[in-house]
Design a protein around this motif. Structure first.
Motif, PDB file in Angstrom:
ATOM      1  N   GLY A 334      33.508  32.829  40.485  1.00  0.00           N
ATOM      2  CA  GLY A 334      33.865  33.970  39.996  1.00  0.00           C
ATOM      3  C   GLY A 334      35.515  34.242  41.003  1.00  0.00           C
ATOM      4  N   TYR A 335      36.555  34.397  40.694  1.00  0.00           N
ATOM      5  CA  TYR A 335      37.924  35.229  41.214  1.00  0.00           C
ATOM      6  C   TYR A 335      37.815  36.554  40.846  1.00  0.00           C
ATOM      7  CZ  TYR A 335      39.697  30.800  44.457  1.00  0.00           C
ATOM      8  OH  TYR A 335      38.760  29.774  45.346  1.00  0.00           O
ATOM      9  N   TRP A 336      38.462  36.543  39.510  1.00  0.00           N
ATOM     10  CA  TRP A 336      38.928  37.741  38.292  1.00  0.00           C
ATOM     11  C   TRP A 336      38.180  38.984  37.690  1.00  0.00           C
ATOM     12  CZ3 TRP A 336      41.433  32.705  38.061  1.00  0.00           C
ATOM     13  CH2 TRP A 336      42.701  32.592  38.699  1.00  0.00           C
ATOM     14  N   GLY A 337      37.287  38.418  37.085  1.00  0.00           N
ATOM     15  CA  GLY A 337      36.337  39.006  36.756  1.00  0.00           C
ATOM     16  C   GLY A 337      36.285  38.300  34.960  1.00  0.00           C
ATOM     17  N   ASN A 338      35.426  38.489  34.309  1.00  0.00           N
ATOM     18  CA  ASN A 338      35.349  38.150  32.492  1.00  0.00           C
ATOM     19  C   ASN A 338      35.160  39.702  32.160  1.00  0.00           C
ATOM     20  OD1 ASN A 338      35.520  35.206  33.054  1.00  0.00           O
ATOM     21  ND2 ASN A 338      33.250  34.757  32.963  1.00  0.00           N
ATOM     22  N   LEU A 368      35.971  33.742  56.303  1.00  0.00           N
ATOM     23  CA  LEU A 368      35.819  32.046  56.275  1.00  0.00           C
ATOM     24  C   LEU A 368      34.738  32.116  54.491  1.00  0.00           C
ATOM     25  CD1 LEU A 368      33.968  31.167  59.364  1.00  0.00           C
ATOM     26  CD2 LEU A 368      36.401  30.987  58.695  1.00  0.00           C
ATOM     27  N   THR A 369      35.781  31.048  54.253  1.00  0.00           N
ATOM     28  CA  THR A 369      35.754  30.636  52.977  1.00  0.00           C
ATOM     29  C   THR A 369      34.161  30.014  52.666  1.00  0.00           C
ATOM     30  OG1 THR A 369      37.668  30.091  52.376  1.00  0.00           O
ATOM     31  CG2 THR A 369      36.195  28.638  51.104  1.00  0.00           C
ATOM     32  N   PRO A 370      33.317  30.465  52.567  1.00  0.00           N
ATOM     33  CA  PRO A 370      31.828  29.901  52.045  1.00  0.00           C
ATOM     34  C   PRO A 370      31.925  28.330  51.377  1.00  0.00           C
ATOM     35  CG  PRO A 370      32.240  30.682  49.800  1.00  0.00           C
ATOM     36  CD  PRO A 370      33.200  31.285  50.701  1.00  0.00           C
ATOM     37  N   ALA A 371      30.525  28.188  52.096  1.00  0.00           N
ATOM     38  CA  ALA A 371      30.653  25.856  52.078  1.00  0.00           C
ATOM     39  C   ALA A 371      30.556  25.540  50.540  1.00  0.00           C
ATOM     40  CB  ALA A 371      29.616  25.283  53.401  1.00  0.00           C
ATOM     41  N   VAL A 372      29.109  26.867  50.088  1.00  0.00           N
ATOM     42  CA  VAL A 372      29.124  25.867  48.241  1.00  0.00           C
ATOM     43  C   VAL A 372      29.294  27.624  47.635  1.00  0.00           C
ATOM     44  CG1 VAL A 372      27.298  25.528  48.050  1.00  0.00           C
ATOM     45  CG2 VAL A 372      27.142  24.745  50.163  1.00  0.00           C
ATOM     46  N   PHE A 373      28.856  28.339  47.471  1.00  0.00           N
ATOM     47  CA  PHE A 373      28.138  29.269  46.453  1.00  0.00           C
ATOM     48  C   PHE A 373      29.880  30.175  46.885  1.00  0.00           C
ATOM     49  CE2 PHE A 373      24.798  28.023  47.276  1.00  0.00           C
ATOM     50  CZ  PHE A 373      24.123  27.502  46.000  1.00  0.00           C
ATOM     51  N   GLN A 374      30.736  30.606  46.600  1.00  0.00           N
ATOM     52  CA  GLN A 374      32.078  31.170  46.410  1.00  0.00           C
ATOM     53  C   GLN A 374      32.282  32.217  44.322  1.00  0.00           C
ATOM     54  OE1 GLN A 374      35.265  29.591  47.501  1.00  0.00           O
ATOM     55  NE2 GLN A 374      36.640  31.810  47.238  1.00  0.00           N
ATOM     56  N   ILE A 375      32.341  33.499  45.145  1.00  0.00           N
ATOM     57  CA  ILE A 375      31.290  34.530  43.523  1.00  0.00           C
ATOM     58  C   ILE A 375      33.005  35.465  44.710  1.00  0.00           C
ATOM     59  CG2 ILE A 375      30.541  35.656  41.937  1.00  0.00           C
ATOM     60  CD1 ILE A 375      28.384  33.744  42.307  1.00  0.00           C
ATOM     61  N   TRP A 376      33.824  35.809  43.834  1.00  0.00           N
ATOM     62  CA  TRP A 376      34.540  36.716  44.677  1.00  0.00           C
ATOM     63  C   TRP A 376      35.101  37.445  43.211  1.00  0.00           C
ATOM     64  CZ3 TRP A 376      38.788  34.000  48.497  1.00  0.00           C
ATOM     65  CH2 TRP A 376      38.423  33.423  49.471  1.00  0.00           C
ATOM     66  N   MET A 377      34.690  38.973  43.932  1.00  0.00           N
ATOM     67  CA  MET A 377      35.310  39.701  41.850  1.00  0.00           C
ATOM     68  C   MET A 377      35.811  40.610  42.746  1.00  0.00           C
ATOM     69  SD  MET A 377      31.086  40.090  40.687  1.00  0.00           S
ATOM     70  CE  MET A 377      30.264  40.054  42.044  1.00  0.00           C
ATOM     71  N   ASP A 378      37.047  40.196  41.880  1.00  0.00           N
ATOM     72  CA  ASP A 378      38.593  41.390  42.249  1.00  0.00           C
ATOM     73  C   ASP A 378      38.962  41.855  41.182  1.00  0.00           C
ATOM     74  OD1 ASP A 378      40.320  38.991  41.959  1.00  0.00           O
ATOM     75  OD2 ASP A 378      41.320  38.815  43.017  1.00  0.00           O
ATOM     76  N   ASN A 379      39.038  42.024  40.149  1.00  0.00           N
ATOM     77  CA  ASN A 379      39.143  42.766  38.794  1.00  0.00           C
ATOM     78  C   ASN A 379      39.607  43.639  38.444  1.00  0.00           C
ATOM     79  OD1 ASN A 379      35.871  42.295  38.827  1.00  0.00           O
ATOM     80  ND2 ASN A 379      36.718  44.169  37.545  1.00  0.00           N
ATOM     81  N   ALA A 380      40.611  44.012  38.418  1.00  0.00           N
ATOM     82  CA  ALA A 380      41.291  46.127  38.817  1.00  0.00           C
ATOM     83  C   ALA A 380      40.937  46.791  37.426  1.00  0.00           C
ATOM     84  CB  ALA A 380      42.377  45.335  38.453  1.00  0.00           C
ATOM     85  N   VAL A 381      39.869  46.181  36.676  1.00  0.00           N
ATOM     86  CA  VAL A 381      39.249  46.739  35.174  1.00  0.00           C
ATOM     87  C   VAL A 381      37.376  47.056  36.069  1.00  0.00           C
ATOM     88  CG1 VAL A 381      38.323  46.710  33.075  1.00  0.00           C
ATOM     89  CG2 VAL A 381      40.457  46.011  33.952  1.00  0.00           C
ATOM     90  N   SER A 382      36.704  48.169  35.759  1.00  0.00           N
ATOM     91  CA  SER A 382      35.559  48.622  35.999  1.00  0.00           C
ATOM     92  C   SER A 382      34.508  47.555  35.641  1.00  0.00           C
ATOM     93  CB  SER A 382      35.207  50.387  36.275  1.00  0.00           C
ATOM     94  OG  SER A 382      35.927  50.699  34.551  1.00  0.00           O
ATOM     95  N   SER A 383      35.048  47.780  34.489  1.00  0.00           N
ATOM     96  CA  SER A 383      34.143  47.227  33.637  1.00  0.00           C
ATOM     97  C   SER A 383      33.851  45.520  33.001  1.00  0.00           C
ATOM     98  CB  SER A 383      34.277  47.658  32.122  1.00  0.00           C
ATOM     99  OG  SER A 383      35.217  47.445  31.752  1.00  0.00           O
ATOM    100  N   ASN A 384      34.662  44.971  34.467  1.00  0.00           N
ATOM    101  CA  ASN A 384      35.275  43.587  34.099  1.00  0.00           C
ATOM    102  C   ASN A 384      34.091  43.276  35.121  1.00  0.00           C
ATOM    103  OD1 ASN A 384      36.893  43.679  32.066  1.00  0.00           O
ATOM    104  ND2 ASN A 384      37.850  42.709  32.961  1.00  0.00           N
TER     105      ASN A 384
END
Length: 435
Positions: A334-338, A368-384
């Motif tokens: 993840g980067y943004w959020g579905n 630091l960026t992780p080695a394996v699992f990167q799930i960053w959630m930075d969406n601007a909508v609270s329901s995403n």
């Protein structure tokens, strides 16, 4: 006016491989493939032979390197040496160093415990169909050997656009950006080193297949990634399609030295695909691919993308594969959020990962960026958010100087349109990690 390559490359399929029945009870089929006919890309470090009955058949070994900007021997010119052969079952493989005897050998993925016999300065291994191994000899991490054991190559379909052995530019009249027609099959045979990329946007039912190589070495990653816009840069992705489309399927091929993403949308299924671009960042792997199976990647950025569950109204599945990244997390969850109505699932199962991340990778002063699992959630909508991701049977080798995983609310750190998401509102749920 469409530029049609087929009359140029409808070469006879003779002499592009050696296929025979091994002299054993299982009647195993063994295929080795020739090189492109000149030594431009031939390895001067290693040879590989495959046992057919009582005879060792040479399998052509390629070598490619460029200056590394990633943390894999940064500033030097490390090389990838690789070969593909076909077998219907198991096969004995013999590896030799051209510069002297093999005194030590390490084989990955280590989870499979490949037995190695050192005899007379050579290494002998046994591989099964579908095995993809990474061999480091005499501690030479800057020049690994990759051996890909695949099923015997498929027949060339009738009417296919065919590339036989040789080094060829894919579409010189079109600056080597090739656009197939809908329903076209592009076949890269053993010994074919085809330079350029393939754009399947606006097309359907395109198939790209065969044991040959698609290479981006006509272009320079530094120049391509300095393009004025993202769309112009993506014009150099090795295989690009409609984002959210299902334009093509890809199987068997090896992609080398991508100047930017290897895949960018439009591919529904990638099977037995090998990616080798570890020297530069933003050489992402299976971006926007719905199903990745039995594949391999050694790249300078993220490899697999569970974040895109729902693309083309389908789940994301990554299975039975082996990957490493020299500059980022292997799996981007993840980067943004579905949006909250996106209930598609992402599944990553039975995957081996070799880690290369160092503590030098500190993006914009962030953690630091992780080695394996990167799930960053930075969406601007609270329901995403991100949901319905399952990671199971993931085997990881290599000492870690960075976190294994990150699940966090974090603004996107690399600029662009996502930089406007300054308020991180994550809402991640149903994220499962097991075994």
């Amino acid at each position: 006016m469409k530029f049609n390559l087929r009359p140029l490359f409808l070469l006879a399929a003779l002499f592009v491989g050696t296929s025979a029945f091994a002299g054993n009870k299982s009647s195993t089929i063994i295929e080795v493939y020739p090189g492109p006919g000149v030594d431009t890309y031939q390895s001067n470090l290693y040879t590989v032979e495959v046992l057919q009955g009582t005879s060792w058949l040479p399998s052509y070994v390629y070598k490619y390197g460029r200056t590394s900007s990633t943390f894999w021997h940064q500033g030097a010119v490390p090389t990838v040496n690789f070969t593909t052969f076909g077998t219907s079952s198991s096969a004995s493989v013999r590896v030799s160093r051209l510069g002297g005897a093999i005194t030590s050998v390490s084989v990955s993925p280590k989870s499979k415990n490949f037995p190695v016999q050192l005899a007379g300065g050579q290494a002998i291994l046994s591989l099964n169909t579908g095995d993809k191994i990474w061999i480091t000899m005499n501690g030479d991490d800057a020049n690994p050997l990759f051996v890909f054991s695949s099923a015997p190559k498929p027949s060339v379909p009738k009417g296919a656009t065919y590339f036989g052995p040789g080094i060829r530019d894919i579409a010189p009249a079109l600056a080597n950006h090739y656009t197939p027609y809908s329903g076209e099959t592009i076949y890269l045979d053993g010994g074919a080193w085809v330079r350029g990329n393939i754009d399947v946007r606006g097309r359907s039912r395109v198939t790209i297949m065969g044991p040959g190589i698609l290479s981006g070495d006509l272009w320079n990653a530094e120049t391509v990634q300095a393009s004025p816009t993202f769309d112009q840069m993506m014009g150099y992705a090795m295989i690009t399609g409609d984002w959210g489309g299902t334009n093509a399927t890809v199987q068997n091929i090896t992609i080398v030295d991508s100047p930017v993403y290897n895949f960018h949308g439009g591919v529904h299924t990638a099977t037995d695909v090998k990616l080798l671009s570890p020297w530069y960042f933003s050489t992402d792997g299976f971006q926007g691919v719905n199903s990745t199976d039995q594949s391999f990647a050694f790249l300078g950025d993220n490899v697999f993308f569970p974040a895109w569950a729902g693309i083309a109204s389908d789940n994301i599945n990554v299975t039975n594969s082996f990957a490493a990244s020299t500059n980022n997390a292997v799996i981007c969850g993840g980067y943004w959020g579905n949006t909250s109505n996106n209930q598609y699932h992402a599944t990553v199962n039975n995957v081996d990962i070799r880690t290369y991340i160092t503590d030098a990778w500190v993006p914009y002063g962030a953690t630091l960026t992780p080695a394996v699992f990167q799930i960053w959630m930075d969406n601007a909508v609270s329901s995403n958010g991100y949901s319905n991701q399952t990671y199971s049977n993931i085997r990881i080798e290599g000492d870690l100087s960075v976190p294994l995983a990150m699940l966090k609310n974090m603004p996107y750190p690399w600029g662009g349109s996502a930089a406007s998401y300054q308020q991180a509102m994550g809402n991640g749920y149903n994220l499962i990690f097991q075994n």
